[in-house]
Enzyme design. Sequence first.
Site, PDB file in Angstrom:
ATOM      1  N   SER A  80     -23.744  44.207   5.000  1.00 54.75           N
ATOM      2  CA  SER A  80     -24.372  43.293   5.962  1.00 54.75           C
ATOM      3  C   SER A  80     -23.585  43.367   7.260  1.00 54.75           C
ATOM      4  CB  SER A  80     -24.305  41.866   5.403  1.00 54.75           C
ATOM      5  OG  SER A  80     -24.676  40.916   6.383  1.00 54.75           O
TER       6      SER A  80
ATOM      7  N   TYR B 281     -19.791  34.592   1.390  1.00 55.38           N
ATOM      8  CA  TYR B 281     -20.757  35.693   1.518  1.00 55.38           C
ATOM      9  C   TYR B 281     -20.123  36.850   2.299  1.00 55.38           C
ATOM     10  CZ  TYR B 281     -25.057  38.223   2.698  1.00 55.38           C
ATOM     11  OH  TYR B 281     -26.016  39.198   2.847  1.00 55.38           O
TER      12      TYR B 281
HETATM   13  P1  NDP Z   1     -34.412  38.562  -1.087  1.00 50.94           P
HETATM   14  O1  NDP Z   1     -33.976  37.222  -1.528  1.00 50.94           O
HETATM   15  O2  NDP Z   1     -35.785  38.736  -0.564  1.00 50.94           O
HETATM   16  O3  NDP Z   1     -34.191  39.621  -2.245  1.00 50.94           O
HETATM   17  C1  NDP Z   1     -33.058  39.566  -3.072  1.00 50.94           C
HETATM   18  C2  NDP Z   1     -33.327  40.426  -4.288  1.00 50.94           C
HETATM   19  O4  NDP Z   1     -32.162  40.390  -5.114  1.00 50.94           O
HETATM   20  C3  NDP Z   1     -34.493  39.925  -5.110  1.00 50.94           C
HETATM   21  O5  NDP Z   1     -35.297  41.032  -5.469  1.00 50.94           O
HETATM   22  C4  NDP Z   1     -33.846  39.316  -6.323  1.00 50.94           C
HETATM   23  O6  NDP Z   1     -34.658  39.529  -7.466  1.00 50.94           O
HETATM   24  C5  NDP Z   1     -32.584  40.149  -6.420  1.00 50.94           C
HETATM   25  N1  NDP Z   1     -31.569  39.506  -7.229  1.00 50.94           N
HETATM   26  C6  NDP Z   1     -30.911  38.349  -6.991  1.00 50.94           C
HETATM   27  N2  NDP Z   1     -30.087  38.075  -8.018  1.00 50.94           N
HETATM   28  C7  NDP Z   1     -30.247  39.071  -8.914  1.00 50.94           C
HETATM   29  C8  NDP Z   1     -29.701  39.356 -10.183  1.00 50.94           C
HETATM   30  N3  NDP Z   1     -28.788  38.561 -10.764  1.00 50.94           N
HETATM   31  N4  NDP Z   1     -30.110  40.468 -10.836  1.00 50.94           N
HETATM   32  C9  NDP Z   1     -31.024  41.278 -10.278  1.00 50.94           C
HETATM   33  N5  NDP Z   1     -31.580  41.077  -9.094  1.00 50.94           N
HETATM   34  C10 NDP Z   1     -31.186  39.977  -8.414  1.00 50.94           C
HETATM   35  O7  NDP Z   1     -33.334  39.005   0.011  1.00 50.94           O
HETATM   36  P2  NDP Z   1     -33.103  40.394   0.785  1.00 50.94           P
HETATM   37  O8  NDP Z   1     -34.132  41.371   0.470  1.00 50.94           O
HETATM   38  O9  NDP Z   1     -32.838  40.031   2.186  1.00 50.94           O
HETATM   39  O10 NDP Z   1     -31.696  40.837   0.139  1.00 50.94           O
HETATM   40  C11 NDP Z   1     -31.436  42.144  -0.309  1.00 50.94           C
HETATM   41  C12 NDP Z   1     -30.004  42.508   0.053  1.00 50.94           C
HETATM   42  O11 NDP Z   1     -29.885  42.598   1.471  1.00 50.94           O
HETATM   43  C13 NDP Z   1     -28.963  41.494  -0.392  1.00 50.94           C
HETATM   44  O12 NDP Z   1     -27.826  42.181  -0.889  1.00 50.94           O
HETATM   45  C14 NDP Z   1     -28.593  40.778   0.913  1.00 50.94           C
HETATM   46  O13 NDP Z   1     -27.304  40.231   0.872  1.00 50.94           O
HETATM   47  C15 NDP Z   1     -28.715  41.933   1.889  1.00 50.94           C
HETATM   48  N6  NDP Z   1     -28.855  41.567   3.294  1.00 50.94           N
HETATM   49  C16 NDP Z   1     -29.978  40.930   3.736  1.00 50.94           C
HETATM   50  C17 NDP Z   1     -30.084  40.594   5.063  1.00 50.94           C
HETATM   51  C18 NDP Z   1     -31.270  39.851   5.604  1.00 50.94           C
HETATM   52  O14 NDP Z   1     -31.229  39.402   6.771  1.00 50.94           O
HETATM   53  N7  NDP Z   1     -32.353  39.710   4.850  1.00 50.94           N
HETATM   54  C19 NDP Z   1     -29.052  40.940   6.055  1.00 50.94           C
HETATM   55  C20 NDP Z   1     -27.923  41.640   5.479  1.00 50.94           C
HETATM   56  C21 NDP Z   1     -27.852  41.946   4.150  1.00 50.94           C
HETATM   57  P3  NDP Z   1     -34.853  38.483  -8.675  1.00 50.94           P
HETATM   58  O15 NDP Z   1     -34.681  37.109  -8.111  1.00 50.94           O
HETATM   59  O16 NDP Z   1     -36.250  38.777  -9.145  1.00 50.94           O
HETATM   60  O17 NDP Z   1     -33.824  38.886  -9.672  1.00 50.94           O
END
Ligand code: NDP
Length: 248
Positions: free
Chosen positions: A143, A156
């Site tokens: 990030s 975080y």
């Molecule tokens: P979302 O909340 O839309 O997606 C997060 C995903 O992570 C979901 O598919 C969720 O699936 C999955 N997840 C969470 N916990 C678990 C778990 N224990 N096991 C498996 N899957 C898990 O957020 P983003 O798409 O934004 O996030 C994706 C990545 O991008 C993250 O690492 C986030 O930190 C990073 N990021 C995002 C930014 C942003 O602005 N959006 C900026 C910088 C980094 P489910 O709940 O079905 O398990």
Amino acid sequence: MSQGIENKVVVITGASSGLGEATARHLAERGALVVLGARRGDRIDALAAELTSKGYSVVAIKTDVTNRDQVKNLVDTAVQRFGRIDVMLNNAGLMPLAPLERLKIDEWDRMIDVNIKGVLHGVAAALPHMKTQKSGHIINVSSVYGHVVDPGATVYCATKHAVRALSEGLRKEVKPYNIRTTIISPGAVSTELLEHISEKDIQAGTKEFVSKIAVGPETFARAVAFAINEPDDVDINEILFRPTAQPV
Ligand code: NDP
């Protein structure tokens, strides 16, 4: 490893929403064989069914990245199904922001378990196959908060700095095996990430700020595609992008 994106076997954690879902769509449309992992099995099953109905090769396997056996099963199933793993995208993560003084200790644990240990479980599952293949590509999602530290985002930020540190160590360690490594550090992208902020005042403030500047998740998908699509002798080690309007 095949060149480009077409026919590459790509495993994506956190594929049920946001960045993971957008990347699954983008890579499937470009001919990758995509294996989706997330806890919400209904969401990834529906995505797999939709993409399969369009003629793409997509498989969904319910996976919690905090469980190392489930992550191993995700990767092993991909290898059984398609014969190899070309790309492991360790994307699953969460960002329940709150200042340390609010002592959201369960949320600290959760971020450490998903954002750091989840990535390590992905590395542990993919590495043996990639070593044997003498090819592969591990992409870890950090990030902008892996580069800077903001008050209110301390834990975080620590997890995302950790992702960059372990990815850089991984990069150096896997040289003998012809494995590529990429860190992708997005800025504000509109996804479901802010829905899991439990402190309502912080959630409201963050949503107000992010909604003004965030770009769409296909931005991230294009960055992943770029790294994968480069010729095998080019290792794109790090990509940092922000919305043009993002000041921090
Ligand atoms: P979302 O909340 O839309 O997606 C997060 C995903 O992570 C979901 O598919 C969720 O699936 C999955 N997840 C969470 N916990 C678990 C778990 N224990 N096991 C498996 N899957 C898990 O957020 P983003 O798409 O934004 O996030 C994706 C990545 O991008 C993250 O690492 C986030 O930190 C990073 N990021 C995002 C930014 C942003 O602005 N959006 C900026 C910088 C980094 P489910 O709940 O079905 O398990």
